[in-house]
Design a protein around this motif. Structure first.
Motif, mmCIF file in Angstrom:
data_model
loop_
_atom_site.group_PDB
_atom_site.id
_atom_site.type_symbol
_atom_site.label_atom_id
_atom_site.label_comp_id
_atom_site.label_asym_id
_atom_site.label_seq_id
_atom_site.Cartn_x
_atom_site.Cartn_y
_atom_site.Cartn_z
ATOM 1 N N ILE B 163 0.837 -1.205 0.000
ATOM 2 C CA ILE B 163 0.000 0.000 0.000
ATOM 3 C C ILE B 163 0.867 1.249 0.000
ATOM 4 N N LEU B 164 1.912 1.206 0.837
ATOM 5 C CA LEU B 164 2.813 2.353 0.904
ATOM 6 C C LEU B 164 3.437 2.611 -0.465
ATOM 7 N N GLY B 165 3.923 1.524 -1.093
ATOM 8 C CA GLY B 165 4.553 1.652 -2.412
ATOM 9 C C GLY B 165 3.583 2.256 -3.421
ATOM 10 N N HIS B 166 2.370 1.759 -3.376
ATOM 11 C CA HIS B 166 1.365 2.229 -4.306
ATOM 12 C C HIS B 166 1.096 3.716 -4.094
ATOM 13 N N ASP B 167 0.996 4.116 -2.831
ATOM 14 C CA ASP B 167 0.689 5.512 -2.535
ATOM 15 C C ASP B 167 1.854 6.447 -2.850
ATOM 16 N N LEU B 168 3.071 5.881 -2.835
ATOM 17 C CA LEU B 168 4.237 6.714 -3.148
ATOM 18 C C LEU B 168 4.313 7.048 -4.633
ATOM 19 N N ARG B 169 3.698 6.209 -5.449
ATOM 20 C CA ARG B 169 3.807 6.419 -6.898
ATOM 21 C C ARG B 169 3.226 7.754 -7.333
ATOM 22 N N ASN B 170 2.086 8.129 -6.773
ATOM 23 C CA ASN B 170 1.417 9.347 -7.228
ATOM 24 C C ASN B 170 2.226 10.606 -6.986
ATOM 25 N N PRO B 171 2.695 10.846 -5.753
ATOM 26 C CA PRO B 171 3.524 12.053 -5.580
ATOM 27 C C PRO B 171 4.792 12.017 -6.430
ATOM 28 N N LEU B 172 5.367 10.829 -6.634
ATOM 29 C CA LEU B 172 6.569 10.740 -7.486
ATOM 30 C C LEU B 172 6.237 11.145 -8.909
ATOM 31 N N ALA B 173 5.060 10.717 -9.395
ATOM 32 C CA ALA B 173 4.658 11.081 -10.754
ATOM 33 C C ALA B 173 4.471 12.591 -10.856
ATOM 34 N N SER B 174 3.917 13.210 -9.797
ATOM 35 C CA SER B 174 3.725 14.667 -9.810
ATOM 36 C C SER B 174 5.058 15.389 -9.853
ATOM 37 N N ILE B 175 6.001 14.928 -9.021
ATOM 38 C CA ILE B 175 7.328 15.570 -9.017
ATOM 39 C C ILE B 175 7.948 15.447 -10.399
ATOM 40 N N SER B 176 7.824 14.250 -10.985
ATOM 41 C CA SER B 176 8.437 14.007 -12.280
ATOM 42 C C SER B 176 7.863 14.937 -13.350
ATOM 43 N N VAL B 210 10.336 1.788 -6.019
ATOM 44 C CA VAL B 210 8.947 1.528 -5.640
ATOM 45 C C VAL B 210 8.407 0.349 -6.454
ATOM 46 N N ASP B 211 8.699 0.352 -7.765
ATOM 47 C CA ASP B 211 8.211 -0.755 -8.612
ATOM 48 C C ASP B 211 8.747 -2.100 -8.119
ATOM 49 N N ASN B 212 10.046 -2.107 -7.803
ATOM 50 C CA ASN B 212 10.646 -3.362 -7.340
ATOM 51 C C ASN B 212 10.018 -3.836 -6.032
ATOM 52 N N VAL B 213 9.822 -2.879 -5.118
ATOM 53 C CA VAL B 213 9.222 -3.236 -3.829
ATOM 54 C C VAL B 213 7.812 -3.782 -4.040
ATOM 55 N N LEU B 214 7.081 -3.104 -4.927
ATOM 56 C CA LEU B 214 5.711 -3.547 -5.195
ATOM 57 C C LEU B 214 5.691 -4.954 -5.782
ATOM 58 N N ASP B 215 6.581 -5.190 -6.740
ATOM 59 C CA ASP B 215 6.644 -6.522 -7.349
ATOM 60 C C ASP B 215 6.986 -7.569 -6.303
ATOM 61 N N PHE B 216 7.924 -7.200 -5.435
ATOM 62 C CA PHE B 216 8.347 -8.147 -4.414
ATOM 63 C C PHE B 216 7.189 -8.460 -3.475
ATOM 64 N N ALA B 217 6.534 -7.392 -3.003
ATOM 65 C CA ALA B 217 5.423 -7.586 -2.068
ATOM 66 C C ALA B 217 4.335 -8.418 -2.732
#
Lengths: 262, 380
Positions: B163-176, B210-217
């Motif tokens: 869940i944390l990984g998933h939620d981190l994606r959005n702010p990262l996309a905004s920064i990018s 984040v992608d790697n962590v998500l895949d792992f989880a």
């Protein structure tokens, strides 16, 4: 999985009317192997394993559902509906006697006749009522079950071996009769020996025959009389057999009594 | 054989009656009506009742209540059906009070017609054995409870990560996208452009983590790595884009690529991109900066081969053995940030494609080689 697979239902016999045999705690449909075939000429005979026993589907076990005898009765009704049973004969041993009573109360049209072999509506003494056991006895039983399920546990594959004393068994699996899952067996013991179905007896409308052994350590004669006195119009026959399992120790007497009644 | 030798030679102590009575086990023979026909002296002594008092008594009067119920409901049917039971635990009552814990073998004696004549019981004292077995059952139950609690804990932990990984994606996309907008649309000094480019690289790196962590989880949660295979879309552009992104992150490194994919590859292109990105990231982190990094991808002999090679100090044996395990980091010098999931995920992606990811390393070159069949095979 269909209910017929779930409960390992075996149908035999040629008659128009059906006779359902239900096993009690500690065994499976093998309990009826010396009795049921005698009725195949005149009845459609139906045997099954309760979930957790014999070759039933263990994955169907739900501790909540089977935490009450009604859960087992619901299975019996489901089997009866699947087979379209009406006015059938129910033969239940030990705890299955009460399971049959509950099923007949839920669906009075399914069984016209109940044959209760060694029934007990309550095993634990309660004031003037003598069930035969104290609550502490049952606690001790539940504890002790673990001691004997060490070697019988479902984890251990049954061993195929010859039995020189009983060559007719040939290569049948040793201890394959009455195999039960140890965890489920403990639950089943708890629900069996702590149930109280005394109040249900008076509501039974089916013709009822009670078969009781002369010397039954599980269901004393007084309990048989209690059941007779409380099920309206019921009949009690004391078999000249000892022990709790006349279906194995005195099958001829059991067959004769059932035949005379139906 | 003479009568004396049958009876145990000249020693009067070895006569049958004595063998029976003073055998080192209890012995009962029980009639079909449940009454004890014979009991040996050993059993009578153990139980304290005396031989005369045991004979004629009902078997179930000699059993504890729990054993009586178990005997009637379980053992007695089994005895009737198979004629014997072995190694069953039974408790007998004693005159003095405490239960006698035993292990028992029992066998029926029948006539030619199969009628029961008697049931014989050989009874062995087994208090210690029974205690030991009870302890075994208890510890198994305790272990199962502990394992269940641990499973629940670790599932919660992994769900939390997912869940944390998933939620981190959005702010990262905004920064990018913010960084991109600044670089493309706003007036920024040359120094500012350089900073923005570094920021873009960091954001990309964070997204990969984040992608790697998500895949792992997801893998741990039982989802595994799922593939969206498509053989009809070319793979090369995806690989080129990954290499270009990594070049922009590490502009000082010499990354050389050679692509010769001449046949369609039935693969998940995004996943293969992730695999090559993880391998390249690894080469950038661990390879010696002075040496070029070589990326090759080609089809050969019904297989897709991807090789990522870098120079630098070789991977030692112990490290090599654990290279693809999750959370493994070969060395933990400060610059080597990361969770140690990149190579693990890459190898999982390889497995999901029915392929292999292997590594070789010597003084000259460290090489990771991914090989997968061009077409999906039965096994994959």
């Amino acid at each position: 999985m269909s209910v017929l697979e779930r409960n390992n239902v075996k149908v035999a016999g040629a008659g128009a009317r059906a006779m359902v045999f239900a096993h009690g705690f500690g065994c499976d449909q093998n309990m009826w192997r010396l009795v049921a075939p005698a009725f195949e000429d005149a009845f459609k005979t139906i045997m099954f394993d309760h979930v957790g026993a014999g070759s039933s589907d263990l994955s169907a076990y739900d501790p909540d559902k089977y935490g009450r005898l009604q859960g087992y009765a619901d299975d019996l009704i489901a089997i009866g509906r699947e087979l379209g049973l009406r006015d059938a004969v129910f033969v239940g041993h030990s705890v299955s006697a009460m399971i049959g009573v509950l099923a007949s109360l839920s669906d009075p049209s399914m069984f016209s006749d109940l044959i209760l072999v060694g029934p007990s509506p309550r095993y634990i003494n309660d004031g003037a009522y003598i069930g035969g056991f104290d609550a502490s006895d049952i606690d001790e039983l539940l504890e002790a079950l673990s001691d004997n399920h060490l070697g019988w546990s479902a984890m251990m594959a049954p061993i195929i071996m010859g039995n020189p004393d009983r060559p007719e068994l040939g290569g049948e699996l040793i201890n394959s009769f009455c195999r039960t899952d140890p965890v489920i067996a403990k639950d089943f013991a708890r629900v069996t020996f702590t149930s109280d179905n005394r109040a249900d007896l008076a509501r039974v409308t089916a013709r009822t025959l009670i078969l009781q052994c002369r010397d039954d350590a599980i269901a004393p004669e007084t309990v048989g009389e209690y059941v007779r006195n409380n099920i309206p119009g019921s009949e009690l026959i004391i078999l000249d057999a000892t022990g709790h399992c006349p279906n194995l120790s005195a099958p001829k007497d059991v067959i004769a009594a059932i035949r005379a009644f139906v | 054989m003479s009568e004396t030798s049958e009876r145990g030679g000249d020693d009067p102590g070895e006569e049958f009656e004595d063998l029976f009575n003073n055998a080192p086990c209890g012995y009962l023979s029980v009639l079909p009506d449940g009454r004890v026909a014979r009991a040996n002296a050993r059993f009578a002594t153990w139980s304290g009742f005396g031989q005369d008092a045991v004979v004629g008594r009902k078997l179930h009067e000699l059993l504890s209540v729990a054993t009586r119920i178990f005997f009637e409901t379980n053992l007695s049917p089994l005895l009737r059906m198979q004629g014997f039971v072995d190694e069953v635990a039974m408790d007998f009552v004693t005159l003095s009070g405490p239960k006698m814990q035993c292990l028992v073998n029992a066998a029926e004696r029948r006539d030619d017609a199969g009628n029961l004549l008697s049931t014989r019981f050989a009874i062995f004292l087994a208090a210690e054995r029974r205690q030991y077995e009870r302890a075994l059952v208890d510890s198994k139950a305790a272990m199962e409870r502990a394992a269940a609690a641990e499973r629940e804990n670790s599932e919660l932990r992994e769900q939390f990560i997912a869940i944390l990984g998933h939620d981190l994606r959005n702010p990262l996309a905004s920064i990018s996208s913010g960084v991109r907008l600044l670089a493309q649309r706003e007036t920024v000094s040359a120094k500012g452009q350089q900073i923005l480019s570094l920021m873009q690289g960091s954001v990309m790196r964070a997204s990969e983590l984040v992608d790697n962590v998500l895949d792992f989880a997801r893998g741990r949660l039982g989802g595994g790595i799922t593939l969206a295979r498509d053989a009809n879309v070319p793979l090369t552009p995806v690989l080129e884009q990954v290499v270009a992104e990594l070049r922009s992150i590490a502009p000082t490194r010499d990354i050389r690529s050679e692509f010769a994919i001449e046949e369609p590859v039935d693969c998940d292109r995004v996943r293969i991109g992730q695999l090559i990105s993880n391998l390249l990231g690894n080469a950038i982190t661990h390879g010696a900066p002075a040496w070029p990094i070589l990326v090759q991808a080609y089809t050969h002999d019904e297989a897709l081969v991807i090789v990522v090679a870098n120079g630098g100090s070789p991977i030692d044996g112990p490290t090599m053995a654990r290279l693809f395990q999750p959370f493994f980091r070969g060395d933990v010098r400060p610059k080597h940030v990361g969770l140690g999931l990149g190579l693990h995920i890459a190898s999982e992606i390889a497995k999901a494609h029915g392929g292999t990811l292997t590594a070789t390393s010597d003084a000259e070159v460290t090489r990771f080689t991914f090989v997968m069949p061009l077409r999906k095979t039965q096994a994959s």
